[in-house]
Design an enzyme around this catalytic site. Structure first.
Site, short mmCIF file in Angstrom:
data_model
loop_
_atom_site.label_atom_id
_atom_site.label_comp_id
_atom_site.label_asym_id
_atom_site.label_seq_id
_atom_site.Cartn_x
_atom_site.Cartn_y
_atom_site.Cartn_z
N ARG A 121 0.85 -1.19 0.00
CA ARG A 121 0.00 0.00 0.00
C ARG A 121 0.88 1.24 0.00
O ARG A 121 1.09 1.89 1.03
CB ARG A 121 -0.97 -0.04 1.17
CG ARG A 121 -2.08 -1.05 0.91
CD ARG A 121 -3.20 -0.99 1.89
NE ARG A 121 -4.38 -1.65 1.34
CZ ARG A 121 -5.50 -1.85 2.02
NH1 ARG A 121 -5.60 -1.44 3.26
NH2 ARG A 121 -6.52 -2.45 1.45
N GLN A 126 -1.50 2.41 -5.73
CA GLN A 126 -2.91 2.54 -5.35
C GLN A 126 -3.85 2.04 -6.44
O GLN A 126 -4.87 1.40 -6.14
CB GLN A 126 -3.22 4.00 -5.01
CG GLN A 126 -2.66 4.46 -3.68
CD GLN A 126 -3.01 5.90 -3.37
OE1 GLN A 126 -3.41 6.65 -4.26
NE2 GLN A 126 -2.84 6.30 -2.12
N ASP A 129 -4.34 -1.81 -6.36
CA ASP A 129 -4.69 -2.39 -5.06
C ASP A 129 -6.07 -3.07 -5.12
O ASP A 129 -7.10 -2.42 -4.96
CB ASP A 129 -4.68 -1.29 -4.00
CG ASP A 129 -4.89 -1.81 -2.59
OD1 ASP A 129 -5.16 -3.02 -2.44
OD2 ASP A 129 -4.78 -1.01 -1.64
N SER A 132 -8.35 -2.82 -1.85
CA SER A 132 -9.10 -1.58 -1.68
C SER A 132 -10.32 -1.54 -2.59
O SER A 132 -11.43 -1.19 -2.15
CB SER A 132 -8.21 -0.36 -1.94
OG SER A 132 -7.24 -0.22 -0.93
N TYR A 229 -2.89 -0.89 7.60
CA TYR A 229 -3.65 -1.91 8.30
C TYR A 229 -3.58 -1.69 9.80
O TYR A 229 -2.64 -1.09 10.31
CB TYR A 229 -3.11 -3.32 7.98
CG TYR A 229 -3.28 -3.74 6.56
CD1 TYR A 229 -4.49 -4.24 6.10
CD2 TYR A 229 -2.22 -3.67 5.66
CE1 TYR A 229 -4.65 -4.64 4.79
CE2 TYR A 229 -2.37 -4.07 4.34
CZ TYR A 229 -3.59 -4.56 3.91
OH TYR A 229 -3.74 -4.96 2.62
#
Length: 372
Positions: A121, A126, A129, A132, A229
């Site tokens: 991350r 991004q 990902d 997400s 996280y």
């Protein structure tokens, strides 16, 4: 470079790893794309759409023949990949901590397994990902599932016959899924509160119009993990949080839990005793049920009732929004491949920062440090 898009074989998996949109983009990079017939049906993508985008639509054997990159949603069975080129990439969500045997199978078959669910991350990753993009939809769907089970209205309604009070929704775990759950519940008119072990999420909760519920009596002890996280918290913090949450849960109509710790079972957030304090007809949605569950009594794949409270434990929630989930997932995979595409070599070439993080197997061995 031939890229193979496979039809998912896991039970209940409706998503697909490429769409006609991303097939066109992959071909524009210089790749040949083959799609297994029927791959997109469950996600509302017809074979004709793939063919019109320029893909070869064929059976599994022809799709895999000579493929240097194999795309999937869930990790395919290594035995089902016969025909792929030696050293072919397998790019999918591979659940490396929960499916060790499958990872060993990729190594034995001489395949290079790349776990998209281990994507770091960092800012430049991004758009790649998958956790997400899929969690965002899970948070949205969790609220809809809760509304379907609740049996009452979400917004406050003032009518000639009297007033209907707004539903009270409590979101536990404010990552991507939790934030979307807050936003969705607010749009439906609920009175929303939320909690997390990471103090940095307080402002995010407030920015969405929800009330933050945090432990303030235990200073300096936070569950700030790595990569966005949550991490482990101290016994002192856990006790204080349990006391705070117990009093709050008893007043809620709906609770949505989203807490996960990578590589470990989901943390227990709600005990059976706490469930018993909720009024009959209340609903709990456990988005972590497949990794052990945040809620005592939750059962993966089932909606169960305990103490008059319905506990929802649907499996593979993103797959229940297959069309949108597939579109986002497919773009994640395209963004990943295109970011590293070397025009001279006609294939993607990974750098160390991302390659070392997601590569599980290479040269017949397991090479990821987290698995050694």
């Amino acid at each position: 470079m031939k890229i193979a898009v496979l039809r998912e074989q896991a039970d209940g998996e409706k998503r697909v790893s490429a769409t006609p949109e991303t097939v066109r983009k992959l071909i524009s990079l210089g790749a040949d794309v083959a799609v297994e017939a029927g791959s997109g049906f469950a996600a509302s993508f017809a074979d004709q759409g793939y063919a019109e985008a320029g893909a070869q639509v064929a059976d599994r054997a022809a799709t895999l023949a000579g493929a240097g990159i194999v795309l999937g949603v869930q990790g395919p069975d290594p035995a089902s990949l016969a025909g792929a080129a030696p050293g072919a990439w397998v790019v999918a969500s591979l659940n490396p901590f929960g499916a060790r045997d499958r990872v060993e199978g990729y190594a034995a078959a001489g395949l290079e397994a790349l776990a998209m669910d281990l994507m770091p991350r960092i800012t430049r990753a991004q758009s790649m990902d998958i956790l997400s993009s899929q969690s965002n939809l899970s948070g949205y769907k969790a609220v809809l599932d809760a509304a379907a089970e609740y049996g009452r209205a979400f917004p406050m309604m003032m009518t000639a016959a009297g007033t209907v009070s707004a539903a009270r929704v409590f979101v536990m775990g404010v990552g991507v899924a939790g934030l979307q759950a807050i936003a969705t519940a607010r749009r439906l008119g609920a009175q929303v509160s939320a909690t997390d072990v990471r103090s940095a999420t307080r402002e995010q909760i407030q920015s969405l119009g929800a009330k933050p519920i945090f432990v303030d009596s235990v200073a300096g002890i936070e569950g700030e993990g790595t990569g966005g996280y949550a991490g482990e918290t101290s016994p002192e913090y856990q006790a204080a949080q349990a006391e705070l949450v117990s009093g709050h849960i008893a007043k809620q109509d709906i609770v949505i839990t989203t807490a996960l710790i990578p590589g470990r079972p989901a943390p227990r957030l709600i005990t059976d005793g706490q469930v018993a304090t909720m009024r009959p007809g209340s609903v709990i949605v456990d988005l972590a049920v497949e990794q052990g569950g945040n809620v005592e009594g939750a059962v993966a794949g089932e909606v169960v009732e305990r103490h008059g409270v319905r506990i929802v434990g649907h499996r593979n929630v993103p797959s229940r929004l297959a069309a949108d989930a597939s579109a986002l997932y497919a773009r994640n995979l395209f963004n990943f491949l295109s970011a590293f595409w070397d025009k001279e070599q006609g294939r993607p070439v990974l750098d160390a920062e991302i390659g070392d993080a997601i590569r599980l197997t290479q040269g017949g061995k397991i090479v990821n440090p987290r698995l050694l």
